[in-house]
Scaffold this active site. Structure first.
Site, PDB file in Angstrom:
ATOM      1  N   HIS A  90      39.304 -29.014  35.893  1.00 41.52           N
ATOM      2  CA  HIS A  90      40.126 -28.483  36.988  1.00 41.52           C
ATOM      3  C   HIS A  90      41.093 -27.417  36.466  1.00 41.52           C
ATOM      4  CE1 HIS A  90      42.638 -29.035  40.759  1.00 41.52           C
ATOM      5  NE2 HIS A  90      43.563 -28.562  39.928  1.00 41.52           N
ATOM      6  N   GLU A  91      41.813 -27.745  35.400  1.00 44.31           N
ATOM      7  CA  GLU A  91      42.807 -26.802  34.874  1.00 44.31           C
ATOM      8  C   GLU A  91      42.145 -25.554  34.291  1.00 44.31           C
ATOM      9  OE1 GLU A  91      45.796 -27.050  35.619  1.00 44.31           O
ATOM     10  OE2 GLU A  91      45.866 -29.134  36.256  1.00 44.31           O
TER      11      GLU A  91
ATOM     12  N   HIS B 191      41.229 -23.284  37.024  1.00 40.80           N
ATOM     13  CA  HIS B 191      42.365 -22.441  37.415  1.00 40.80           C
ATOM     14  C   HIS B 191      42.491 -21.231  36.488  1.00 40.80           C
ATOM     15  CE1 HIS B 191      43.810 -24.818  40.634  1.00 40.80           C
ATOM     16  NE2 HIS B 191      44.448 -25.738  39.941  1.00 40.80           N
TER      17      HIS B 191
ATOM     18  N   CYS C 276      35.778 -31.940  45.894  1.00 35.93           N
ATOM     19  CA  CYS C 276      35.492 -31.034  44.782  1.00 35.93           C
ATOM     20  C   CYS C 276      36.466 -31.300  43.649  1.00 35.93           C
ATOM     21  CB  CYS C 276      35.636 -29.595  45.285  1.00 35.93           C
ATOM     22  SG  CYS C 276      35.475 -28.294  44.044  1.00 35.93           S
TER      23      CYS C 276
ATOM     24  N   CYS D 261      32.198 -28.104  44.226  1.00 32.91           N
ATOM     25  CA  CYS D 261      31.427 -27.853  45.443  1.00 32.91           C
ATOM     26  C   CYS D 261      30.638 -26.550  45.301  1.00 32.91           C
ATOM     27  CB  CYS D 261      32.360 -27.791  46.656  1.00 32.91           C
ATOM     28  SG  CYS D 261      33.348 -26.272  46.744  1.00 32.91           S
TER      29      CYS D 261
END
Length: 296
Positions: A215-216, A219, A231, A250
């Site tokens: 996730h990070e 980003h 997601c 997703c």
């Protein structure tokens, strides 16, 4: 009607029939259009969840394309992990597995740097909570430590710490934090194993670490919080919410990543599926297998 005119009319009929049949053929769906059938719609958020109070912009693919963002380039295309702290055998194993996972998820070479000691944190970057729990200021870690440790051939650098993190004084904690501009981020393992990391909670903790780390780094590559479907890029406030999110990106977020990283989608999917199967992350394995089957 003479034979010449008849043949001309016949040719026109054949041409019209050909055009009609050609136009009726189904357009081949793209990889992202196919796996979009497996996207799971987001439920309405509850008061404890991220989206309940956070009114975020829905980043479209066109928005992403216009964004100035970090991309791999020749001589600057390696993901680095920077462990910080004192790690036991199980924690070290999780960091190694995270390295393997991120290499498959982003389809980029991933390396682990030598571990840094917790002595790098000055008193000004620490606080003690009412439960006597020490926390580290995540922004200090990003801006004063990791940015200086980023190797020249790194596209991004992700710190992994066993200490609890907070992003600013008014916040209780944060699982991870990253910068879009500098390509550095950090993930804390502290809250992922509810006390002590053991063999019995290893997989649940590992899955959380994989989700937050990807996730990070997502980003860092310019992907905003996802509002499209369940997601890995959904925002999260707590572990219950993190656990409800998929490790799967997703279809829209995969399309964004692929437009920058230029990997083979099917190769990536197979490698992720095999990783989940090997690590007995069964729910994620089934999701990857479902995506694989829809491509056939």
């Amino acid at each position: 009607m003479n034979l010449g005119k008849f043949n001309s009319y016949l040719n026109l009929i054949y041409l019209a029939l050909f055009i009609f049949l050609f136009s009726c053929q189904k357009k081949e769906l793209s990889y992202f259009e196919k796996i979009a059938f497996n996207d799971v719609a987001l439920k309405d958020p509850t008061p404890a969840e991220w989206r309940y109070n956070k009114k975020e912009h829905d980043q479209t693919f066109q928005d992403f394309q216009k964004l100035k963002k970090i991309k791999p380039e020749e001589g600057k295309n390696i993901i680095y992990l920077q462990p910080i702290g004192e790690f036991n055998i199980l924690q070290k194993k999780q960091i190694e597995l995270t390295k393997q996972y991120l290499a498959k998820y982003f389809q980029l070479e991933t390396k682990i740097l030598p571990t840094l000691s917790n002595t790098i944190f000055p008193k000004s970057a620490k606080r003690i909570r009412s439960n006597n729990q020490e926390q580290i200021l995540a922004t200090y870690l990003l801006d004063s430590i990791l940015i200086k440790k980023k190797p020249k051939d790194a596209v991004v650098l992700m710190g992994i710490t066993e200490k609890d993190l907070f992003p600013r004084p008014k916040w209780n904690y944060v699982f991870g934090l990253a910068t879009y501009e500098n390509g550095v981020g950090v993930t804390s393992m502290f809250r992922f194993y509810d006390g002590n990391l053991t063999e019995s909670n290893f997989n649940k903790s590992l899955e959380r670490l994989l989700k937050i780390s990807s996730h990070e780094i997502g980003h860092m590559f310019g992907v905003s919080h996802c509002l499209n479907a369940n997601c890995v890029m959904n925002g999260t406030n707590n572990l219950t919410e993190t656990d409800s999110h998929f490790a799967r990106a997703c279809s829209l977020c995969q399309q964004k990543l692929n437009s920058s990283l230029k990997y083979d989608n099917q190769k990536r999917l197979i490698e992720l599926r095999d990783f989940f199967e090997k690590q007995n992350l069964n729910s994620e394995f089934l999701r990857a297998e479902t995506d694989f089957k829809i491509l056939k």
